[in-house]
Design an enzyme around this catalytic site. Structure first.
Site, PDB file in Angstrom:
ATOM      1  CD  GLN A 211      -2.534  -1.186   2.712  1.00 11.71           C
ATOM      2  OE1 GLN A 211      -2.376  -2.162   3.430  1.00 11.71           O
ATOM      3  NE2 GLN A 211      -3.278  -0.160   3.097  1.00 11.71           N
ATOM      4  CD  GLU A 246      -0.033   2.749   6.490  1.00 10.23           C
ATOM      5  OE1 GLU A 246      -1.106   2.260   6.886  1.00 10.23           O
ATOM      6  OE2 GLU A 246       0.315   3.913   6.753  1.00 10.23           O
ATOM      7  NE  ARG A 324      -6.963   7.509  12.297  1.00 13.77           N
ATOM      8  CZ  ARG A 324      -7.788   8.328  11.627  1.00 13.77           C
ATOM      9  NH1 ARG A 324      -9.089   8.257  11.794  1.00 13.77           N
ATOM     10  NH2 ARG A 324      -7.296   9.221  10.797  1.00 13.77           N
ATOM     11  CB  THR A 456      -3.734  11.754  13.269  1.00  8.72           C
ATOM     12  OG1 THR A 456      -2.856  10.630  13.385  1.00  8.72           O
ATOM     13  CG2 THR A 456      -5.174  11.301  13.328  1.00  8.72           C
ATOM     14  CB  ALA A 525      -5.725   7.605   6.675  1.00 10.68           C
ATOM     15  CD  GLU A 726      -8.890   3.701   8.086  1.00  9.56           C
ATOM     16  OE1 GLU A 726      -8.058   3.278   8.892  1.00  9.56           O
ATOM     17  OE2 GLU A 726      -8.927   4.887   7.685  1.00  9.56           O
TER      18      GLU A 726
END
Ligand SMILES: Cc1cc2nc3c(=O)[nH]c(=O)nc-3n(C[C@H](O)[C@H](O)[C@H](O)COP(=O)(O)OP(=O)(O)OC[C@H]3O[C@@H](n4cnc5c(N)ncnc54)[C@H](O)[C@@H]3O)c2cc1C
Ligand code: FES
Ligand code: FES
Lengths: 776, 493
Positions: A211, A246, A324, A456, A525, A726
């Site tokens: 990713q 990721e 988060r 974030t 995200a 998500e």
């Protein structure tokens, strides 16, 4: 093999945006002709790579005898830390993820060395022949171990507002409790894989299922000790990612590249499923403890909540993930006096990582547990307690971290779903059923979701695109986003086709490559379409503006008078086909390629205090789940699901629905059956699909209704859509609370103590605890 | 002796003479043939990404009109190439027409958005292909059963179920070419032993050939469906030594129902055995529906499940509770023993070197006997049991004269609970005796704690199952089991 591409003609709607358009690769998927990394033609001389793994959770390596590995038939090369020309690390944020352990191992399965052989089977067989001796060190495995030994990977963080402790002591009701929730393996169907092909003069081309191609590029270059411009990372599609590709792909890409660099031969590293499950990070498991004060309606007056997470042996993304979790420990509820404390523990287990929701689900499950406990404590319908606590009005719109909730729609969603799902009537029917049923008990729950959209870590909120229009009018699209099944390529192509006013069939989507668009952020995200859609939109606009200026000048009109639609460009009496326009622009020496860029506006958050505006906007949803449980065995069955979810004005409703359904089911798996069992020695016992169970077809009820809220995003996102990857994952919290409701119906009263996942064993034990408490 | 594996693929006979006998069909397809449409998701039979379909000629020998091809889905990742012998092979690349036109199943999957990342999709397409050729208008429970062995992490399955409902049943090229394919299948029928050129692997065609081979090679590894043995190779990388593949022995695959007994040949697949057993004992139908997946059941044999001697095999507790017996053969000598006596200790059985399981004999139902079985697992479908229970009682004038309470997952072998049984004998089967039997289990078993369940859970649940069974006798109208399939809201009861 059938030589022809699969044919599945479909009408090409215009404009494409907001239409139900199928995934661009669907005909290839069903025909078996969609290529994943392991399906690429193997270059001659290809070596297959396998990794040697640590057998201990925490130990010093005393010796490593690899002679049997080296002499195994077919083995061509064996690499250890000493063979790395660059840096022995693939840590994404902090350099604490060695490629090969040097003297210390910190989890079972940690990579020790690589072996390259002429066949995959030989490489794997050889890797098992290493003789390693260890001096064992005390291993910290669980959250409890880490708490007891003060083992932190990052310092704790706290967000506090008002006077939580003072208000707690003056609240009419006060309750404390705790909740443990398990981690989760991604179980992408395609395991981790990379193939590295060495080029001339130190170049390296890496095909990787990731990713985050840019990060893989940078870390591969760093391991090779070369500048980034020597490495190209390419990914056409992944067989699923969910956050697990990721940061986790880098190790395998780096090893493949190191082998290729060392031997001068192409090298492929594909993990066996069991190794993949042992060696790669997972969703963080959490333990939650809370102390809450509330009034007679269940409205929360003060909350002191502690979130502890197992981060594993390295930092990875644990900082942002736990941030988060803090940002979602309010969910849809206004918390006037609140203290949220987050502990990030270091343990000698695999380093936990990104997974759909990225800490959000854990924070949200925590607060939903608090609200549910309050309701059972007061004997109220949990829905009424949820309502009593919702954000709303000018004095109830500030999150604990100081961001104003300006787009709140969860109240309306709850009302609408309560009515469309016949929630109240079903609750009544269920109570009647339960009264007459000695063994089976049913339960229902309605829970809301509010999920913040943006990385974030603010600087990540940027994206780039490259669009090239060829002289025949066909368009080639590249952007930094990766395709893992979510349909990102399709959505972005829709946006681009509409800018040019051409059919979707004229836009060709190609593999994501770091030599086309540099320095991209991970496709994560949920921001893939928001960011890349906008960057591609901007790139397409740049070219369209050039075309407009050219043809407007020729026609002697204002460019603003032009319309691009249905493959044509028009202004009053003038009309030209898009293809002809492009041809003429080319002859007139107009540039037909452009990059586009986008950076999300408005966001700004203090990295330390977490105060500010971390999110551009929120996405909302709500779900009703109904279950039945067997009070003699603890078995559960999901009976019905009703979902209402907010995608803004959806770019592609049918793809968004797919995301909502898939996310719900994945969340349901996390909370009901997917169980990661580590033994005391730190070995993962559930390292294969035979022992680690993700939901199957039979776990999905026939009554599985999904409605999308078709309401524009207040913020100026691409065509006013909202991110969808998500947020719907957390709709499954309703399934878990429905199980709790059914457990509550088995006897006793007060809060239901049930940790997640709610396996048959946990459900049975919860039922027995309640029945014992009730004297049954 | 034959020395090569022959199968039909795309209307032609393919001959393999140099493929190692433990090469899996998946590796053969992907690596040797470069056909990479079939995917590897787990390499252990659990995810279905590698699903292929095998066609077998069935029907009355010599009566051409009564012949047809039975298409069944299997997992290629744990199937050795020898298992292709005599079959028709169908993989995902074979379905689309020569001009690229999609098969109706593929088109339905596209139309209903049944793929996201697409990695599971070829496997689903192949499971649906088998369903397409066996079931005219499958309902949801049938679809769930057909897809229980296919995992999808992206879609949540709803669109795939919709595609299955919409795929229709228009005759496809496989139907159109059935006559030609049957002729090819007939042409490769084998009556002699297949012997691998290396002399380390054999596939006899008859039980007599098998008996002789085993006398000559008493240490050989028998491979039936390979759903246990396959993993020894793919996961443990074990060297199996000499292999005797018995999947192709037709005179061991028969199922007959005579003299009050069902005689199931050892190489009958679980699918075939389940078909008859579930008609006689509905609870067995439910058990076998949840046993592995369709792909696993299509390969796995009942003989293999028993001979494997695993303490968590599903069929044994149920078959022991029914009073089944086992027929063993060594050379020309056969012997029969009660199934429960076959299991000596953890993974140790009464099988002698050179001996093999020839058949399982299951008594047919009778009015004075009660039977039930329960499978408890973390996931409802396609999961190994934490606890497996098979219960049989014989009643005379309301009094228990014989009790057979057999459990899996509770001890080192499938085992009867003698103390619990004793608590029932000579008494009526009521709440009181059931409670005492449940309590006695603590003396019968000291189960283990593992990743599937704790010792405590196993013991409590095992006892609760006795209580549940009793309740089901007393209150036959009350729903006591979670439904296998949630039809609609309120469908629980
Ligand atoms: C994904 C998956 C799911 C599964 N789910 C279940 C489940 O739900 N319940 C369950 O009980 N099992 C399950 N199993 C295990 C397995 O399917 C069964 O044990 C199966 O019945 C074994 O049969 P087989 O023919 O494949 O045996 P094989 O693998 O061929 O052989 C198993 C053992 O038996 C021996 N053997 C086989 N036949 C004979 C014979 N005739 N005489 C002497 N020895 C013989 C072999 O030498 C070997 O030791 C599962 C397996 C997989 C891969
Ligand atoms: S690859 Fe998973 S079942 Fe074969
Ligand atoms: S579409 Fe990705 S696993 Fe099924």
């Amino acid at each position: 093999m059938s030589a022809r591409p699969p044919r599945s003609p479909a009408p090409i709607p215009f404009p494409a945006t907001h239409q139900n358009i199928r995934h661009d690769s669907a005909p290839l998927h069903v025909a078996g002709t969609a290529r994943y990394v392991d399906d690429m033609p193997e270059p001659p001389g290809l070596l297959h790579v396998a990794l040697g793994q640590s057998a201990k959770a925490h130990a010093r390596i005393l010796s490593m005898d690899l002679s049997a590995v080296r002499t195994y038939p077919g083995v061509v090369a064996v690499l250890t830390a000493a063979d790395i020309p660059g840096m022995n690390d693939v840590g994404p944020v902090v350099a604490d993820d060695p490629i090969f352990a040097e003297s210390l191992v910190e989890y079972v399965g940690q990579s020790l060395f690589a072996v390259a052989a002429t066949t995959r089977i030989a490489a794997r067989a050889a890797a098992r022949l290493a003789k390693v001796t260890y001096e064992e060190l005390p291993a910290i495995i669980s959250i409890a171990d880490a708490r007891a030994t003060d083992s932190h990977i990052l310092p704790p963080k706290r967000v506090e507002r008002g006077d939580p402790l003072g208000t707690l002591s003056t609240s009419p009701h006060r309750l404390s409790g705790n909740l443990a929730m398990g981690g989760q393996d991604h179980f992408y169907l395609e395991g981790q894989i990379s193939m590295a092909i060495p080029g001339e003069d130190g170049d390296m081309h890496v095909l990787c299922s990731t990713q985050h191609p840019s990060e893989v590029q940078h870390l591969v270059a760093r391991a090779l000790g070369r500048p980034d411009n020597h490495v190209v990372v390419e990914v056409r599609r992944m067989g699923g990612g969910f956050g697990g590709k990721e940061t986790q792909a880098s190790l395998f890409a780096a090893v493949a590249a190191l082998v290729a660099d060392r031997t001068g031969r192409p090298a492929k590293l594909r993990l066996d499923r069991d190794d993949d499950m042992v060696m790669t990070g997972k969703r963080h498991d959490f333990e939650v403890a809370y102390d809450v004060g509330f009034d007679d309606q269940g409205r929360i007056l003060a909350l002191d909540i502690i979130l502890e997470s197992r981060c594993g042996m390295s930092t990875d993304l644990s900082g942002a993930i736990n941030d988060r979790a803090i940002f979602h420990a309010d969910n849809c509820y206004y918390l006037a006096n609140v203290r949220i404390t987050s502990y990030r523990y270091k343990t000698h287990t695999v380093s936990n990582t990104a997974f759909r929701g990225f800490g959000g689900p854990q924070g949200m499950l925590a607060i939903e547990g608090v609200v549910d406990d309050i309701a059972h404590h007061l004997g109220l319908d949990p829905l009424s307690v949820r309502r009593a606590n919702l954000y709303g009005g000018p004095d109830r719109n500030l999150t604990p971290y100081g961001m104003k909730v300006e787009d709140f729609i969860a109240d309306g969603l709850l009302d609408r779903l309560e009515s469309t799902s016949s929630y109240q009537a079903r609750r009544t029917a269920i109570a009647a059923f339960n009264a007459a049923s000695p063994v089976l008990k049913r339960g229902i729950a309605l829970t809301p979701v509010k999920f913040g959209i943006s990385f974030t870590t603010s600087f990540l909120n940027q994206a780039g695109a490259l669009i090239q229009v060829y002289s025949d009018g066909s368009v080639l699209l590249n952007h930094g986003g990766t395709e893992m099944g979510q349909g990102l390529y399709t959505k972005v192509a829709q946006v681009v086709a509409d800018v040019f006013g051409i059919g979707l069939d004229r836009v060709r989507i190609t593999a994501t490559r770091t030599d086309k668009v540099p320095n991209t952020s991970a496709t994560a995200a949920s921001a893939g379409a928001d960011l890349n859609g906008m960057a591609s939109f901007n790139a397409a606009r740049t070219i369209r503006d050039r075309l407009s200026a050219f043809i407007a000048a020729r026609w002697g009109i204002e460019p603003s008078a032009l319309r691009f639609a249905n493959g044509k460009v028009m202004a009053s009496d003038n009309i030209i086909s898009f293809d002809d326009l492009v041809r003429q622009a080319y002859l007139a020496r107009v540039s037909l390629s452009a990059t586009g860029f986008y950076a999300t506006p408005k966001i700004d958050v203090d990295k330390e205090t977490l105060i500010g505006r971390p999110f551009y906007y929120f996405a909302y949803g709500a779900a009703v789940s109904e279950v039945v449980i067997d009070t003699l065995t603890g078995e559960t069955k999901l009976l019905a699901v009703d979902i209402l979810h907010d995608c803004g004005t959806s770019l592609n409703p049918v793809l968004d629905r797919g995301q909502v359904e898939g996310a719900y089911v994945q969340g349901m798996g996390w909370l009901t059956m997917e169980e990661l069992v580590f033994d005391a020695a730190g070995r993962l016992r559930t390292h294969a699909p035979s022992t680690y169970k993700i939901p199957g077809c039979g776990d999905i009820p026939d009554h599985f209704k999904v409605d999308l809220v078709n309401q524009p995003n207040q913020e100026e996102t691409i065509h006013r859509s909202k991110a969808v990857g998500e947020p719907p994952f957390m709709l499954a919290i309703s399934a878990y609370h429905a199980i709790k409701a059914a457990v509550a119906a088995s006897g006793g009263n007060g809060p239901v103590k049930l940790d997640a996942p709610a396996t048959p064993e946990r459900v049975l034990m919860a039922v027995r605890a309640r029945q014992a408490g009730a004297g049954a | 002796m034959a020395d090569c594996v022959r199968f039909v693929h795309r209307g032609q006979v393919v001959t393999l003479s140099d493929v190692p006998p433990t090469r899996t069909v998946l590796d053969y397809l992907r690596e040797d043939r470069g056909r990479r449409g079939t995917k590897e998701g787990c390499n252990e039979g659990d995810c279905g990404a590698c699903t292929i379909v095998l066609g077998t000629r069935v029907g009355v020998l010599g009566v051409t009109e009564a012949e047809s091809i039975q298409y069944r889905a299997v997992n290629a990742c744990i199937l050795f190439v020898t298992a292709l012998d005599g079959k028709e092979l169908v993989t995902v690349e074979d379905l689309a027409g020569p001009d690229g036109t999609l098969h109706p199943i593929q088109q339905a999957m596209v139309d209903h958005h049944g793929s996201q990342c697409g990695f599971c999709t070829p496997g689903f397409v192949m499971s649906l292909f088998a369903l397409y050729h066996t079931e005219a208008d499958p309902d949801r429970p049938r679809i769930d059963a057909a897809l229980a062995g296919n995992l999808c992490r992206c879609t949540g399955y709803r669109p795939i179920v919709d595609a299955a409902r919409a795929m229709g049943r228009a005759p496809d090229t496989y139907t159109a070419q059935m006559t030609e394919t049957l002729a090819l299948l007939r042409s490769i029928e084998r009556h002699e032993t297949l012997s691998h050129p290396g002399g380390t692997a054999f596939a006899p065609a008859t039980s007599d050939q098998l008996a002789d081979l085993l006398l000559a090679h008493p240490d050989a590894t028998i491979v039936a469906g390979g759903t246990d043995v396959g993993l020894w190779v793919t996961k443990q990388m074990r060297d199996l030594g000499t292999i005797i593949h018995i999947g192709g022995i037709s005179d061991l695959a028969g199922i007959t129902h005579t003299n009050g007994q069902i005689n199931i040949g050892a190489t009958a697949t679980v699918t075939d055995a389940a078909e008859i057993l579930s008609r006689l004992y509905p609870d067995l139908g439910e058990l076998f529906r949840r046993y592995g997946s369709e792909q696993v059941r299509n390969s796995a044999t009942l003989g293999g499940n028993i001979a494997n001697g695993s303490p968590i095999g599903d069929s044994m507790p149920a078959l022991i509770a029914l009073g089944s017996t086992l027929v063993l053969r060594r050379g020309g000598v056969t012997r029969e023993m009660p199934l429960q006596d076959f299991f000596l200790s953890y993974r140790k059985t009464a099988l002698q070197p050179g001996e093999f399981v020839a058949a399982i004999r299951v008594p047919e139902p009778s009015a004075d006997r009660l039977f039930a079985c329960y499978k408890i697992s973390k996931r409802f479908d396609q999961d190994i049991s934490a606890v497996m229970a098979g219960f049989g009682l014989t009643l005379k004038d309301g009094i228990v004269t014989e009790a057979r309470l057999a459990f899996g997952g509770m001890a080192g072998t499938p085992k009867r609970a003698s103390r619990a049984e004793a608590a029932l004998i000579g008494r009526p089967f009521d709440a009181t005796s059931a409670k005492e039997a449940a309590a006695a289990l603590a003396q019968d078993f000291q189960p283990l704690t593992d990743m599937r369940a704790s010792a405590d859970y196993r013991l409590v649940t095992a006892g609760n199952l006795i209580l549940k069974w009793q309740m089901e006798q007393a209150l036959p109208a009350t729903a006591t089991r979670v439904p296998a399939f949630a039809r609609a809201i309120g469908g629980a009861a």
